[in-house]
Design a protein around this motif. Structure first.
Motif, PDB file in Angstrom:
ATOM      1  N   GLU A  55       0.818  -1.182   0.038  1.00 55.63           N
ATOM      2  CA  GLU A  55       0.168   0.267  -0.062  1.00 55.63           C
ATOM      3  C   GLU A  55       0.616   0.913   0.061  1.00 55.63           C
ATOM      4  OE1 GLU A  55      -2.276  -0.705   4.293  1.00 55.63           O
ATOM      5  OE2 GLU A  55      -3.021  -2.207   2.253  1.00 55.63           O
ATOM      6  N   ARG A  56       2.065   1.061   0.969  1.00 54.15           N
ATOM      7  CA  ARG A  56       2.830   2.562   0.835  1.00 54.15           C
ATOM      8  C   ARG A  56       4.207   1.846   0.768  1.00 54.15           C
ATOM      9  NH1 ARG A  56       4.893   4.883   4.826  1.00 54.15           N
ATOM     10  NH2 ARG A  56       5.465   7.093   4.665  1.00 54.15           N
ATOM     11  N   VAL A  57       5.616   3.170  -0.294  1.00 54.23           N
ATOM     12  CA  VAL A  57       6.428   2.702  -0.329  1.00 54.23           C
ATOM     13  C   VAL A  57       7.440   4.056   0.032  1.00 54.23           C
ATOM     14  CG1 VAL A  57       6.666   0.711  -1.916  1.00 54.23           C
ATOM     15  CG2 VAL A  57       6.343   3.394  -2.972  1.00 54.23           C
ATOM     16  N   VAL A  58       8.463   4.012   0.520  1.00 54.29           N
ATOM     17  CA  VAL A  58       9.406   4.796   0.405  1.00 54.29           C
ATOM     18  C   VAL A  58      10.573   5.107   0.709  1.00 54.29           C
ATOM     19  CG1 VAL A  58       9.917   6.660   2.618  1.00 54.29           C
ATOM     20  CG2 VAL A  58       7.385   5.395   2.520  1.00 54.29           C
ATOM     21  N   TRP A  59      11.378   6.048  -0.162  1.00 53.65           N
ATOM     22  CA  TRP A  59      12.438   6.287   0.158  1.00 53.65           C
ATOM     23  C   TRP A  59      13.115   6.923   1.234  1.00 53.65           C
ATOM     24  CZ3 TRP A  59      17.170   3.030  -2.070  1.00 53.65           C
ATOM     25  CH2 TRP A  59      16.969   2.078  -3.129  1.00 53.65           C
ATOM     26  N   CYS A  60      14.171   6.679   2.544  1.00 53.79           N
ATOM     27  CA  CYS A  60      14.762   7.405   2.764  1.00 53.79           C
ATOM     28  C   CYS A  60      15.990   7.967   2.646  1.00 53.79           C
ATOM     29  CB  CYS A  60      14.016   7.640   4.038  1.00 53.79           C
ATOM     30  SG  CYS A  60      14.386   6.310   5.174  1.00 53.79           S
ATOM     31  N   PRO A  61      17.148   9.431   3.431  1.00 53.80           N
ATOM     32  CA  PRO A  61      18.101   8.812   3.322  1.00 53.80           C
ATOM     33  C   PRO A  61      18.724   9.388   5.236  1.00 53.80           C
ATOM     34  CG  PRO A  61      17.459  10.863   3.023  1.00 53.80           C
ATOM     35  CD  PRO A  61      15.911  10.209   3.084  1.00 53.80           C
ATOM     36  N   ASN A  62      20.090   7.940   5.540  1.00 51.99           N
ATOM     37  CA  ASN A  62      20.389   8.464   6.463  1.00 51.99           C
ATOM     38  C   ASN A  62      18.840   8.667   7.941  1.00 51.99           C
ATOM     39  OD1 ASN A  62      22.667   9.001   5.392  1.00 51.99           O
ATOM     40  ND2 ASN A  62      21.908  11.354   5.491  1.00 51.99           N
ATOM     41  N   GLU A  64      17.208   4.195   9.514  1.00 50.03           N
ATOM     42  CA  GLU A  64      17.486   3.305   9.450  1.00 50.03           C
ATOM     43  C   GLU A  64      16.131   2.334   9.463  1.00 50.03           C
ATOM     44  OE1 GLU A  64      18.909  -0.454  12.860  1.00 50.03           O
ATOM     45  OE2 GLU A  64      18.631   1.435  13.242  1.00 50.03           O
ATOM     46  N   ILE A  65      15.096   3.410   9.510  1.00 49.79           N
ATOM     47  CA  ILE A  65      13.875   2.066   9.354  1.00 49.79           C
ATOM     48  C   ILE A  65      11.854   2.980   8.241  1.00 49.79           C
ATOM     49  CG2 ILE A  65      13.869   0.900  11.261  1.00 49.79           C
ATOM     50  CD1 ILE A  65      11.947   2.582  12.221  1.00 49.79           C
ATOM     51  N   CYS A  66      12.916   4.441   8.196  1.00 51.92           N
ATOM     52  CA  CYS A  66      12.265   5.402   7.084  1.00 51.92           C
ATOM     53  C   CYS A  66      10.482   4.962   7.781  1.00 51.92           C
ATOM     54  CB  CYS A  66      12.299   4.424   5.980  1.00 51.92           C
ATOM     55  SG  CYS A  66      14.046   4.707   5.046  1.00 51.92           S
ATOM     56  N   SER A  67      10.561   5.314   9.137  1.00 49.63           N
ATOM     57  CA  SER A  67       9.059   5.413   9.786  1.00 49.63           C
ATOM     58  C   SER A  67       8.893   6.893  10.386  1.00 49.63           C
ATOM     59  CB  SER A  67       8.969   4.349  11.298  1.00 49.63           C
ATOM     60  OG  SER A  67       9.836   4.742  12.337  1.00 49.63           O
ATOM     61  N   GLY A  68       7.888   6.885   9.884  1.00 51.25           N
ATOM     62  CA  GLY A  68       6.615   8.120  10.943  1.00 51.25           C
ATOM     63  C   GLY A  68       7.436   8.682   9.951  1.00 51.25           C
ATOM     64  N   THR A  69       6.991  10.233  10.565  1.00 49.92           N
ATOM     65  CA  THR A  69       7.716  11.704   9.658  1.00 49.92           C
ATOM     66  C   THR A  69       8.812  11.499   8.844  1.00 49.92           C
ATOM     67  OG1 THR A  69       8.409  12.697  11.935  1.00 49.92           O
ATOM     68  CG2 THR A  69       6.099  12.827  11.361  1.00 49.92           C
ATOM     69  N   THR A  70       9.537  10.708   9.796  1.00 49.94           N
ATOM     70  CA  THR A  70      10.957  10.801   9.002  1.00 49.94           C
ATOM     71  C   THR A  70      11.251  11.488   7.265  1.00 49.94           C
ATOM     72  OG1 THR A  70      12.118   8.578  10.145  1.00 49.94           O
ATOM     73  CG2 THR A  70      13.576   9.339   8.094  1.00 49.94           C
ATOM     74  N   ALA A 108      24.857   9.641   0.728  1.00 50.38           N
ATOM     75  CA  ALA A 108      23.844   9.581   2.030  1.00 50.38           C
ATOM     76  C   ALA A 108      23.420   8.647   2.057  1.00 50.38           C
ATOM     77  CB  ALA A 108      22.329  10.709   2.402  1.00 50.38           C
ATOM     78  N   THR A 109      23.169   7.724   3.141  1.00 48.45           N
ATOM     79  CA  THR A 109      22.766   6.001   2.804  1.00 48.45           C
ATOM     80  C   THR A 109      21.732   6.021   2.796  1.00 48.45           C
ATOM     81  OG1 THR A 109      24.875   5.174   4.313  1.00 48.45           O
ATOM     82  CG2 THR A 109      22.372   4.021   4.264  1.00 48.45           C
ATOM     83  N   TYR A 110      20.694   5.467   1.569  1.00 49.10           N
ATOM     84  CA  TYR A 110      19.472   5.652   1.491  1.00 49.10           C
ATOM     85  C   TYR A 110      18.439   3.650   1.536  1.00 49.10           C
ATOM     86  CZ  TYR A 110      20.519   9.842  -1.322  1.00 49.10           C
ATOM     87  OH  TYR A 110      20.755  11.240  -1.477  1.00 49.10           O
ATOM     88  N   ARG A 111      17.471   4.047   2.054  1.00 54.11           N
ATOM     89  CA  ARG A 111      17.373   2.723   2.377  1.00 54.11           C
ATOM     90  C   ARG A 111      15.459   2.941   2.118  1.00 54.11           C
ATOM     91  NH1 ARG A 111      20.265   3.662   6.547  1.00 54.11           N
ATOM     92  NH2 ARG A 111      22.060   2.429   8.029  1.00 54.11           N
ATOM     93  N   PHE A 112      15.347   1.554   1.549  1.00 50.43           N
ATOM     94  CA  PHE A 112      13.347   1.722   1.067  1.00 50.43           C
ATOM     95  C   PHE A 112      12.800   1.262   2.100  1.00 50.43           C
ATOM     96  CE2 PHE A 112      10.963  -1.448  -1.408  1.00 50.43           C
ATOM     97  CZ  PHE A 112       9.793  -0.428  -1.873  1.00 50.43           C
ATOM     98  N   ARG A 113      11.388   1.559   2.371  1.00 50.39           N
ATOM     99  CA  ARG A 113      10.523   0.844   3.153  1.00 50.39           C
ATOM    100  C   ARG A 113       9.236   0.683   2.141  1.00 50.39           C
ATOM    101  NH1 ARG A 113       9.478   1.058   8.597  1.00 50.39           N
ATOM    102  NH2 ARG A 113       7.251   1.565   9.330  1.00 50.39           N
TER     103      ARG A 113
END
Length: 314
Positions: A55-62, A64-70, A108-113
């Motif tokens: 239902e949702r995909v996210v990429w965030c920098p720096n 660990e879990i890309c949660s909440g309002t990151t 940066a270090t990017y992670r996918f959630r």
């Protein structure tokens, strides 16, 4: 049934990894090199349990879990219209991310959630992106710095025979994996955008100066690599032979055509003479015998028609 304690211990050890749920997973490279100002594509794939819907995909920098309002660079729930981070993936297996016109701050270090209707998962390993600054070699006489953009060739010599092939590779400090590269021949843009440029079945039209650039503005362009295409001697000799044979055949055909034309003209001239003789013969005068029929009304000579002879007496 009794089991050896050692065997039982081995089975218990194997039961852990075998019993673990392997379907939650994100796969991307450990590190990724991006040249400042260029466009790069970070490959990524993910898996989740069957029957669940993403239902949702996210990429965030720096983070660990890309949660909440990151802070994030891509969020399927809030897509930025003018973002330089373009999501090329889907909500099934592909999570590829494209970075357009990279800047130093993108390092940066990017992670996918991804979040499903049943659970959520983040690929905590992440992919470390480094941004490399590349000099503009057009401002330098020689390209000796390891960070300069260069064109490397699969052949040791710039001279390649006609019909041959060559592979040109655009290189720099980065590995250029998944980087968009702009290729030029004699200053004219080519359609290829991969780091490797394949040239096969070479002709004289392929000769020229080849350069590669990491951005469309051409600010980071390599030094030119000159390709010279020469004729293959064997093929050249064969072409000469074919040309000579072609000329001889053309001459023979012309002679045959001239002979046929001459015979046709002779036949036409002969037929014309015969026609003229026939026309002259038809114009000759024909003579016929003229018969005079005596008149039936003519009477026997009468006295008035008699000749009176008189004797002249002296």
């Amino acid at each position: 049934m009794k089991m050896n304690p050692w065997t039982l211990s081995v089975l218990l050890l194997l039961a852990g990894p075998l019993g673990a749920d392997p379907v939650w997973h994100v796969e991307y490279p450990d590190s990724f090199c991006v040249v400042e100002g260029s466009t790069a594509t970070i490959p990524c794939s993910f898996t989740h349990p069957a029957g669940q819907r993403v239902e949702r995909v996210v990429w965030c920098p720096n983070h660990e879990i890309c949660s909440g309002t990151t802070p994030n660079v891509y969020n399927s729930s809030n897509v930025w219209d003018d973002s330089r981070f373009l999501y090329l993936g889907d909500r099934v297996r592909n999570c590829t991310l494209k970075i357009i016109k990279t800047v130093k701050q993108d390092a940066a270090t990017y992670r996918f959630r991804f979040e499903t209707n049943g659970d959520k998962y983040t690929g905590r390993k992440g992919v470390r992106v480094t941004v490399t600054v590349v000099k503009n070699v057009r401002l330098t006489v020689s390209s000796t710095n390891g960070e300069d953009v260069k064109v490397r060739s699969s052949v040791t010599d710039n001279v390649v025979k006609e019909g041959g092939q060559v592979t040109l590779t655009c290189t720099s400090a980065c590995s250029f994996h998944q980087l968009d590269v702009h290729w030029y021949r004699n200053g004219h843009a080519l359609p290829e955008t991969s780091p490797a440029l394949q040239l096969s079945c070479l002709t004289n039209d392929d000769a020229g100066n080849y350069t590669c650039s990491l951005d469309s503005s051409g600010q980071k362009t390599s030094a030119p690599w000159c390709l010279v295409v020469v004729e293959d001697e064997e093929k050249s000799g064969w072409r000469v032979t074919v040309s000579v044979v072609s000329v001889l055949l053309a001459v023979i055909l012309l002679l045959l055509a001239g002979l046929v034309f001459a015979k046709r003209r002779h036949a036409q001239k002969k037929a014309s003479v015969v026609n003229q003789k026939q026309e002259a013969a038809s114009e000759e005068v024909s003579y016929s015998t003229v018969h005079f029929k005596p008149s039936s009304s003519r009477s026997a000579p009468g006295p008035e028609h008699e000749i009176v002879y008189s004797e002249v007496v002296r």
